[in-house]
Write a protein that holds these residues in place. Structure first.
Motif, PDB file in Angstrom:
ATOM      1  N   HIS A  14      55.968  41.447  48.671  1.00 52.91           N
ATOM      2  CA  HIS A  14      54.903  40.999  47.753  1.00 52.91           C
ATOM      3  C   HIS A  14      54.208  42.148  47.021  1.00 52.91           C
ATOM      4  O   HIS A  14      53.222  41.944  46.341  1.00 52.91           O
ATOM      5  CB  HIS A  14      53.867  40.170  48.515  1.00 52.91           C
ATOM      6  CG  HIS A  14      54.460  38.942  49.117  1.00 52.91           C
ATOM      7  ND1 HIS A  14      55.064  37.969  48.341  1.00 52.91           N
ATOM      8  CD2 HIS A  14      54.594  38.528  50.395  1.00 52.91           C
ATOM      9  CE1 HIS A  14      55.527  37.022  49.112  1.00 52.91           C
ATOM     10  NE2 HIS A  14      55.265  37.331  50.380  1.00 52.91           N
ATOM     11  N   THR A  15      54.747  43.353  47.158  1.00 49.45           N
ATOM     12  CA  THR A  15      54.063  44.502  46.549  1.00 49.45           C
ATOM     13  C   THR A  15      53.999  44.392  45.017  1.00 49.45           C
ATOM     14  O   THR A  15      54.943  43.917  44.376  1.00 49.45           O
ATOM     15  CB  THR A  15      54.757  45.826  46.938  1.00 49.45           C
ATOM     16  OG1 THR A  15      54.098  46.886  46.266  1.00 49.45           O
ATOM     17  CG2 THR A  15      56.227  45.836  46.580  1.00 49.45           C
ATOM     18  N   LEU A  16      52.880  44.854  44.445  1.00 57.85           N
ATOM     19  CA  LEU A  16      52.727  44.891  42.980  1.00 57.85           C
ATOM     20  C   LEU A  16      53.070  46.271  42.413  1.00 57.85           C
ATOM     21  O   LEU A  16      53.069  46.471  41.207  1.00 57.85           O
ATOM     22  CB  LEU A  16      51.271  44.580  42.606  1.00 57.85           C
ATOM     23  CG  LEU A  16      50.798  43.130  42.659  1.00 57.85           C
ATOM     24  CD1 LEU A  16      49.296  43.070  42.400  1.00 57.85           C
ATOM     25  CD2 LEU A  16      51.524  42.255  41.649  1.00 57.85           C
ATOM     26  N   GLU A 199      44.683  32.713  51.991  1.00 58.36           N
ATOM     27  CA  GLU A 199      43.812  31.936  51.097  1.00 58.36           C
ATOM     28  C   GLU A 199      43.078  30.821  51.825  1.00 58.36           C
ATOM     29  O   GLU A 199      42.054  30.339  51.386  1.00 58.36           O
ATOM     30  CB  GLU A 199      44.628  31.369  49.938  1.00 58.36           C
ATOM     31  CG  GLU A 199      44.420  32.172  48.678  1.00 58.36           C
ATOM     32  CD  GLU A 199      45.289  31.681  47.533  1.00 58.36           C
ATOM     33  OE1 GLU A 199      44.722  31.236  46.535  1.00 58.36           O
ATOM     34  OE2 GLU A 199      46.529  31.745  47.659  1.00 58.36           O
ATOM     35  N   TYR A 222      43.303  42.092  47.190  1.00 58.70           N
ATOM     36  CA  TYR A 222      43.453  41.990  45.738  1.00 58.70           C
ATOM     37  C   TYR A 222      44.281  40.788  45.277  1.00 58.70           C
ATOM     38  O   TYR A 222      44.382  40.532  44.087  1.00 58.70           O
ATOM     39  CB  TYR A 222      44.064  43.284  45.161  1.00 58.70           C
ATOM     40  CG  TYR A 222      45.376  43.672  45.798  1.00 58.70           C
ATOM     41  CD1 TYR A 222      46.559  43.044  45.444  1.00 58.70           C
ATOM     42  CD2 TYR A 222      45.428  44.665  46.771  1.00 58.70           C
ATOM     43  CE1 TYR A 222      47.751  43.386  46.039  1.00 58.70           C
ATOM     44  CE2 TYR A 222      46.619  45.018  47.374  1.00 58.70           C
ATOM     45  CZ  TYR A 222      47.768  44.376  47.005  1.00 58.70           C
ATOM     46  OH  TYR A 222      48.946  44.720  47.604  1.00 58.70           O
ATOM     47  N   ASN A 223      44.869  40.066  46.230  1.00 60.79           N
ATOM     48  CA  ASN A 223      45.807  39.007  45.841  1.00 60.79           C
ATOM     49  C   ASN A 223      45.121  37.837  45.150  1.00 60.79           C
ATOM     50  O   ASN A 223      45.722  37.127  44.362  1.00 60.79           O
ATOM     51  CB  ASN A 223      46.538  38.464  47.065  1.00 60.79           C
ATOM     52  CG  ASN A 223      47.025  39.573  47.958  1.00 60.79           C
ATOM     53  OD1 ASN A 223      46.241  40.426  48.358  1.00 60.79           O
ATOM     54  ND2 ASN A 223      48.303  39.577  48.239  1.00 60.79           N
ATOM     55  N   PHE A 224      43.853  37.617  45.477  1.00 60.67           N
ATOM     56  CA  PHE A 224      43.070  36.514  44.895  1.00 60.67           C
ATOM     57  C   PHE A 224      41.610  36.777  45.243  1.00 60.67           C
ATOM     58  O   PHE A 224      41.314  37.710  46.011  1.00 60.67           O
ATOM     59  CB  PHE A 224      43.518  35.150  45.479  1.00 60.67           C
ATOM     60  CG  PHE A 224      43.563  35.174  46.975  1.00 60.67           C
ATOM     61  CD1 PHE A 224      42.422  34.958  47.722  1.00 60.67           C
ATOM     62  CD2 PHE A 224      44.743  35.484  47.646  1.00 60.67           C
ATOM     63  CE1 PHE A 224      42.454  35.022  49.105  1.00 60.67           C
ATOM     64  CE2 PHE A 224      44.781  35.554  49.030  1.00 60.67           C
ATOM     65  CZ  PHE A 224      43.622  35.324  49.759  1.00 60.67           C
ATOM     66  N   LEU A 243      41.748  44.805  43.283  1.00 65.34           N
ATOM     67  CA  LEU A 243      42.766  45.180  42.298  1.00 65.34           C
ATOM     68  C   LEU A 243      42.478  46.554  41.656  1.00 65.34           C
ATOM     69  O   LEU A 243      43.392  47.377  41.536  1.00 65.34           O
ATOM     70  CB  LEU A 243      42.923  44.090  41.238  1.00 65.34           C
ATOM     71  CG  LEU A 243      44.238  44.129  40.491  1.00 65.34           C
ATOM     72  CD1 LEU A 243      45.421  43.902  41.410  1.00 65.34           C
ATOM     73  CD2 LEU A 243      44.268  43.112  39.361  1.00 65.34           C
ATOM     74  N   ARG A 272      46.701  40.966  36.861  1.00 64.42           N
ATOM     75  CA  ARG A 272      46.094  39.644  37.133  1.00 64.42           C
ATOM     76  C   ARG A 272      47.027  38.533  36.633  1.00 64.42           C
ATOM     77  O   ARG A 272      47.166  37.496  37.254  1.00 64.42           O
ATOM     78  CB  ARG A 272      44.698  39.533  36.514  1.00 64.42           C
ATOM     79  CG  ARG A 272      43.676  40.323  37.323  1.00 64.42           C
ATOM     80  CD  ARG A 272      42.243  40.155  36.919  1.00 64.42           C
ATOM     81  NE  ARG A 272      41.484  41.287  37.426  1.00 64.42           N
ATOM     82  CZ  ARG A 272      41.053  41.423  38.696  1.00 64.42           C
ATOM     83  NH1 ARG A 272      41.262  40.475  39.565  1.00 64.42           N
ATOM     84  NH2 ARG A 272      40.406  42.502  39.076  1.00 64.42           N
ATOM     85  N   LEU A 275      49.762  38.148  39.183  1.00 60.55           N
ATOM     86  CA  LEU A 275      49.290  37.419  40.369  1.00 60.55           C
ATOM     87  C   LEU A 275      49.196  35.928  40.070  1.00 60.55           C
ATOM     88  O   LEU A 275      49.559  35.092  40.899  1.00 60.55           O
ATOM     89  CB  LEU A 275      47.931  37.971  40.818  1.00 60.55           C
ATOM     90  CG  LEU A 275      47.994  39.331  41.520  1.00 60.55           C
ATOM     91  CD1 LEU A 275      46.602  39.921  41.697  1.00 60.55           C
ATOM     92  CD2 LEU A 275      48.677  39.219  42.888  1.00 60.55           C
ATOM     93  N   ARG A 278      52.499  34.368  40.222  1.00 62.64           N
ATOM     94  CA  ARG A 278      52.953  34.193  41.608  1.00 62.64           C
ATOM     95  C   ARG A 278      52.297  32.991  42.267  1.00 62.64           C
ATOM     96  O   ARG A 278      52.897  32.329  43.104  1.00 62.64           O
ATOM     97  CB  ARG A 278      52.620  35.423  42.443  1.00 62.64           C
ATOM     98  CG  ARG A 278      53.548  36.559  42.162  1.00 62.64           C
ATOM     99  CD  ARG A 278      53.243  37.681  43.111  1.00 62.64           C
ATOM    100  NE  ARG A 278      53.992  38.862  42.726  1.00 62.64           N
ATOM    101  CZ  ARG A 278      53.943  40.005  43.376  1.00 62.64           C
ATOM    102  NH1 ARG A 278      53.190  40.123  44.432  1.00 62.64           N
ATOM    103  NH2 ARG A 278      54.646  41.029  42.967  1.00 62.64           N
ATOM    104  N   HIS A 279      51.036  32.746  41.924  1.00 63.92           N
ATOM    105  CA  HIS A 279      50.317  31.649  42.568  1.00 63.92           C
ATOM    106  C   HIS A 279      50.605  30.299  41.903  1.00 63.92           C
ATOM    107  O   HIS A 279      50.251  29.257  42.440  1.00 63.92           O
ATOM    108  CB  HIS A 279      48.804  31.920  42.571  1.00 63.92           C
ATOM    109  CG  HIS A 279      48.430  33.031  43.519  1.00 63.92           C
ATOM    110  ND1 HIS A 279      47.613  34.073  43.171  1.00 63.92           N
ATOM    111  CD2 HIS A 279      48.803  33.279  44.801  1.00 63.92           C
ATOM    112  CE1 HIS A 279      47.480  34.902  44.198  1.00 63.92           C
ATOM    113  NE2 HIS A 279      48.205  34.449  45.185  1.00 63.92           N
TER     114      HIS A 279
END
Ligand code: NDP
Length: 280
Positions: A14-16, A199, A222-224, A243, A272, A275, A278-279
């Motif tokens: 899941h790395t950005l 989440e 930072y994911n959400f 982030l 952003r 992300l 992805r969501h």
């Protein structure tokens, strides 16, 4: 000349970081490539030898290797030595040098958000004494905080970390109850635990109510937007998610590798969007 960089960790899918670095390569008109290397604990030593053998120019290091990689490197810079952890490796003519950009990444992200008007010497509460908590607490202590208090589920780790911070400023390892009762003291309150990482997590690191109105709540996840940051916002507090820290630690790694900081203007919006995709 084309160079190869990458990131090693486990889990790593899941790395950005590849999105971020490839964006900067494109922006800087260089043809380097940033690759994701899934490396388990038992493969770490061989993987590090592989960096030299394959002529990989450098890599980021993430969970669970930030401390374990140190014996396999040739040298550390002062920041990595102070933190006892490495998140960036530079291959300098066959010698692997370890750096740590997490703490400075955090500090720069806070400074960058000038709207927060931090006091020159803020009083900081760090919740969490794992790798990220250590980097943040020690960096804030070294670079001008008046006081850095640390609270952690395992209190012994908070006390140990506070002893290291005491070299630079006032610092106490305190219980969660003490932190909660004294929350009004702090200008910056940082969640550096994994609470909120899912989440659906109903836990929050610390209740917000007793804080002063000008306090800044920073959650380095930072994911959400975490439940804690949402609650802080609802109560009129200033908030910062993780982030910007991710971007600044990446930018400082980039500088170690390519010699200059990348332009940061568009990165926040770009990541952003990623992300959100992805969501979706
Ligand atoms: P570590 O595993 O090193 O540390 C985890 C920390 O969380 C410890 O302090 C641990 O306490 C605490 N913790 C975990 N679960 C609980 C729980 N249920 N209740 C209370 N405390 C808990 O992880 P890192 O320090 O590397 O990462 C921590 C967080 O920071 C992660 O969410 C990660 O995603 C984020 N991060 C963000 C970065 C960014 O650039 N924005 C960079 C690095 C990390 P104990 O010591 O008692 O186990």
């Amino acid at each position: 000349m084309k160079r190869l960089y990458g990131i090693i960790g486990d889990p790593i899918e899941h790395t950005l970081s590849p999105d971020m670095h490839q964006f900067w390569y494109h922006q800087d008109h260089v043809a380097h490539h940033y690759h994701v290397f899934h490396v388990t604990k038992d493969q770490l030593e061989t993987a590090v030898q592989g960096i030299k053998a394959l002529g990989i120019s450098g890599c980021n290091v993430t969970i669970p290797h930030k401390v374990a990689i140190i014996p396999f490197l040739d040298d550390l810079d002062d920041e990595a030595r102070m933190l006892g952890a490495v998140n960036t490796v530079v291959n300098k003519n066959g010698k692997l040098i370890g750096y740590n950009t997490d703490g400075l990444g955090f500090l720069r992200s806070l400074e960058h958000h000038q709207k927060y008007h931090l006091p020159d010497h803020p009083q900081v509460l760090v919740i969490g004494a794992g790798g990220a908590g250590q980097a943040i607490a020690l960096t804030m202590a070294k670079y001008g905080a008046r006081c850095v208090d640390i609270t952690n589920r395992t209190i012994e780790k908070a006390v140990k970390l506070s002893r290291s911070c005491q070299v630079f400023c006032e610092s106490n390892g305190i219980s969660l109850t003490e932190a909660e009762n004294g929350l009004e003291k702090y200008d910056v309150i940082v969640n550096a635990t994994s609470i909120g990482l899912s989440e659906h997590d109903s836990l929050i690191p610390i209740p917000i109510e007793n804080s002063k109105s000008s306090a800044i709540f920073v959650d380095i996840i930072y994911n959400f937007e975490t439940k804690w940051l949402r609650l802080a916002k609802q109560q009129g507090k200033r908030t910062l998610d993780g982030l910007p820290m991710l971007i600044f630690q990446g930018a400082i790694s980039y500088k170690h590798w390519l010699g200059h900081l990348p332009k940061l203007n568009d990165m926040d919006a770009f990541l952003r969007n990623k992300l959100e995709e992805r969501h979706a």
